[in-house]
Design a protein around this motif. Structure first.
Motif, PDB file in Angstrom:
ATOM      1  N   PRO A  51       6.959 -13.261   2.612  1.00 26.18           N
ATOM      2  CA  PRO A  51       5.554 -12.868   2.497  1.00 26.18           C
ATOM      3  C   PRO A  51       5.269 -11.590   3.271  1.00 26.18           C
ATOM      4  O   PRO A  51       5.969 -11.270   4.240  1.00 26.18           O
ATOM      5  N   TRP A  52       4.261 -10.867   2.825  1.00 27.80           N
ATOM      6  CA  TRP A  52       3.889  -9.629   3.509  1.00 27.80           C
ATOM      7  C   TRP A  52       3.166  -9.980   4.811  1.00 27.80           C
ATOM      8  O   TRP A  52       2.142 -10.642   4.796  1.00 27.80           O
ATOM      9  N   LEU A  65       2.861  -5.467  -3.316  1.00 31.40           N
ATOM     10  CA  LEU A  65       3.977  -4.996  -4.126  1.00 31.40           C
ATOM     11  C   LEU A  65       3.511  -3.957  -5.139  1.00 31.40           C
ATOM     12  O   LEU A  65       4.166  -2.917  -5.327  1.00 31.40           O
ATOM     13  N   ASN A  82      12.519  -8.417  -1.200  1.00 33.36           N
ATOM     14  CA  ASN A  82      11.859  -8.958  -2.391  1.00 33.36           C
ATOM     15  C   ASN A  82      12.249  -8.207  -3.652  1.00 33.36           C
ATOM     16  O   ASN A  82      11.430  -8.049  -4.566  1.00 33.36           O
ATOM     17  N   SER A 138       7.343 -13.713  -4.365  1.00 38.02           N
ATOM     18  CA  SER A 138       7.928 -13.120  -3.167  1.00 38.02           C
ATOM     19  C   SER A 138       8.791 -14.145  -2.434  1.00 38.02           C
ATOM     20  O   SER A 138       8.491 -15.330  -2.405  1.00 38.02           O
ATOM     21  N   ASP A 179       3.027 -14.632  -7.979  1.00 33.09           N
ATOM     22  CA  ASP A 179       3.620 -14.284  -6.689  1.00 33.09           C
ATOM     23  C   ASP A 179       4.994 -14.938  -6.580  1.00 33.09           C
ATOM     24  O   ASP A 179       5.118 -16.146  -6.394  1.00 33.09           O
ATOM     25  N   PHE A 196      11.555 -10.067  -6.814  1.00 34.86           N
ATOM     26  CA  PHE A 196      10.121 -10.034  -7.116  1.00 34.86           C
ATOM     27  C   PHE A 196       9.776  -8.707  -7.790  1.00 34.86           C
ATOM     28  O   PHE A 196       9.050  -8.674  -8.797  1.00 34.86           O
ATOM     29  N   ARG A 197      10.310  -7.603  -7.261  1.00 30.83           N
ATOM     30  CA  ARG A 197      10.076  -6.281  -7.841  1.00 30.83           C
ATOM     31  C   ARG A 197      10.568  -6.222  -9.280  1.00 30.83           C
ATOM     32  O   ARG A 197       9.853  -5.766 -10.177  1.00 30.83           O
ATOM     33  N   TRP A 238      10.782  -4.758   3.430  1.00 32.84           N
ATOM     34  CA  TRP A 238      10.108  -5.835   2.689  1.00 32.84           C
ATOM     35  C   TRP A 238      10.440  -5.746   1.203  1.00 32.84           C
ATOM     36  O   TRP A 238      10.698  -6.763   0.551  1.00 32.84           O
ATOM     37  N   ASN A 296       0.742 -10.749  -1.399  1.00 31.40           N
ATOM     38  CA  ASN A 296       2.056 -10.239  -1.795  1.00 31.40           C
ATOM     39  C   ASN A 296       2.030  -9.473  -3.109  1.00 31.40           C
ATOM     40  O   ASN A 296       2.687  -8.436  -3.239  1.00 31.40           O
TER      41      ASN A 296
END
Length: 377
Positions: free
Chosen positions: A149-150, A164, A120, A146, A144, A123-124, A116, A160
């Motif tokens: 999605p988680w 994260l 992403n 992402s 968010d 996103f990180r 995941w 999310n």
């Protein structure tokens, strides 16, 4: 070699003294207490007081103020928050290898997480850049972004940002810098920790992997030793093969004890005291150990339907010397400035002396909370 045997009373006294709950000399302050206990568990429940504060008060009494914990976490940086636990910053090196290995190749139990994170990565990087520019920030101020999605069947589904942040904290890339009310504020780990874990930016060879795993195993072993020293006597993965084996009369299987603490117990006679414990106190956290050594029945009934409760919404176990003798269901009513006692359950008849001691503890707790008195008992 035959495994030595101790009786239940000795085992209980070892556990009580290891948790700084005997009548010995008081601890010198918050930091020495946390160093000895290795952790304070954080929990949002505050029927009387937050757990970390209640546990500290039980050891330090009126000398402890919640502001001391906040200062140690946010200003002095002598303590840090990691995975819902407050720990001494001096113990950070024992967790860095775990952080560094959190998403290492081959950690199949974390494959879902690492996949995941990989999906992403943008996103990180956005979160790290945002914190670098604006941090520390609460999660509500992080957008968010992402791509995937988680997925979860529980309450974390599609949460999310929260997920994260938790994963980046587990990896040691970010850390909790402080709190705004109950909201955690996140920042880059390098601004919170004196040192941060190193994540390899390329695949590691067998020798590097072995070295990293060896460091992780050594840190884990040292944590088990520290845990056993804080508990006195225990068994299971939390302590592993730390200490030395011992049998306890009328219990099954082998236990592990801290040999040095056992010797000190023989050298200095046990002095008991009366204490009101948080339901999350580490003396009773392992309910199986509690039942076997203290022969005490207890369950936190906060989430039990009212009609099915035996002891109350937030019952505090009562420790007297080396015995757990009852429960006090109480709540802090700050509007009325009273500590309200809803019920007192005597597992063993209290008697005049014990009743007086419990009343004194309730009065001390009310005073520490800034309440004017105790009502209901």
């Amino acid at each position: 070699m035959a495994i030595p045997e101790i009786d239940r009373a000795t085992a209980r006294r070892l556990a009580v003294r290891a948790q700084l709950l005997d009548g010995g000399p008081p601890a010198a302050g918050l930091l020495p207490v946390v160093r000895h206990l290795t952790l304070l568990q954080l929990d949002p429940t505050a029927v009387i007081a937050p757990n970390a504060d209640l546990v500290a008060w039980t050891r330090l009494g009126a000398a402890y103020r919640p502001e001391q914990l906040q200062q140690a976490l946010e200003q002095d940086r002598t303590l840090f928050e990691y995975r819902a636990m407050v720990r001494p910053m001096a113990d950070l090196p024992l967790f860095l290898p775990e952080m560094a290995a959190w998403s290492a190749p081959g950690a199949d139990r974390r494959a879902k997480y690492t996949d995941w994170l990989r999906a992403n990565d943008g996103f990180r990087r956005y979160v790290l850049d945002l914190l670098r520019e604006r941090g520390p920030l609460p999660s509500r101020e992080i957008e968010d972004r992402s791509v995937v999605p988680w997925p979860s069947t529980g309450w974390t589904n599609n949460r999310n940002v929260t997920q994260l942040l938790e994963f980046l904290a587990a990896r040691g890339e970010i850390a909790i810098s402080g709190r705004s009310g109950r909201q955690r504020c996140w920042d880059l780990a390098e601004r919170v920790y004196p040192t941060v874990p190193v994540h390899p930016d390329r695949p590691e060879g067998p020798a590097e992997q072995a070295q990293r795993e060896q460091a992780r195993a050594e840190a884990h072993r040292l944590r088990q030793e520290r845990t056993l020293r804080s508990l006195g006597i225990a068994r299971g993965p939390a302590v592993g093969e730390a200490g030395q084996p011992v049998r306890v009369t009328d219990t099954r299987g082998d236990w592990r004890v801290d040999g040095e603490l056992l010797e000190r117990l023989a050298e200095r006679p046990f002095e008991g005291r009366t204490a009101l414990l948080s339901p999350f106190d580490r003396l009773i956290h392992d309910r199986r150990r509690m039942a076997e050594l203290f022969e005490f029945e207890y369950k936190l009934e906060m989430y039990v339907p009212r009609a099915d409760r035996r002891w109350g919404h937030f019952a505090l176990p009562v420790l007297h010397a080396d015995r757990l003798v009852g429960k006090v269901d109480a709540a802090a009513d700050h509007r009325a400035k009273l500590l309200r006692v809803h019920a007192v359950h005597e597992d063993e008849p209290f008697g005049r002396t014990l009743r007086s001691a419990v009343r004194a503890e309730l009065a001390s707790l009310a005073g520490w909370l800034g309440l004017t008195g105790v009502s209901g008992w």
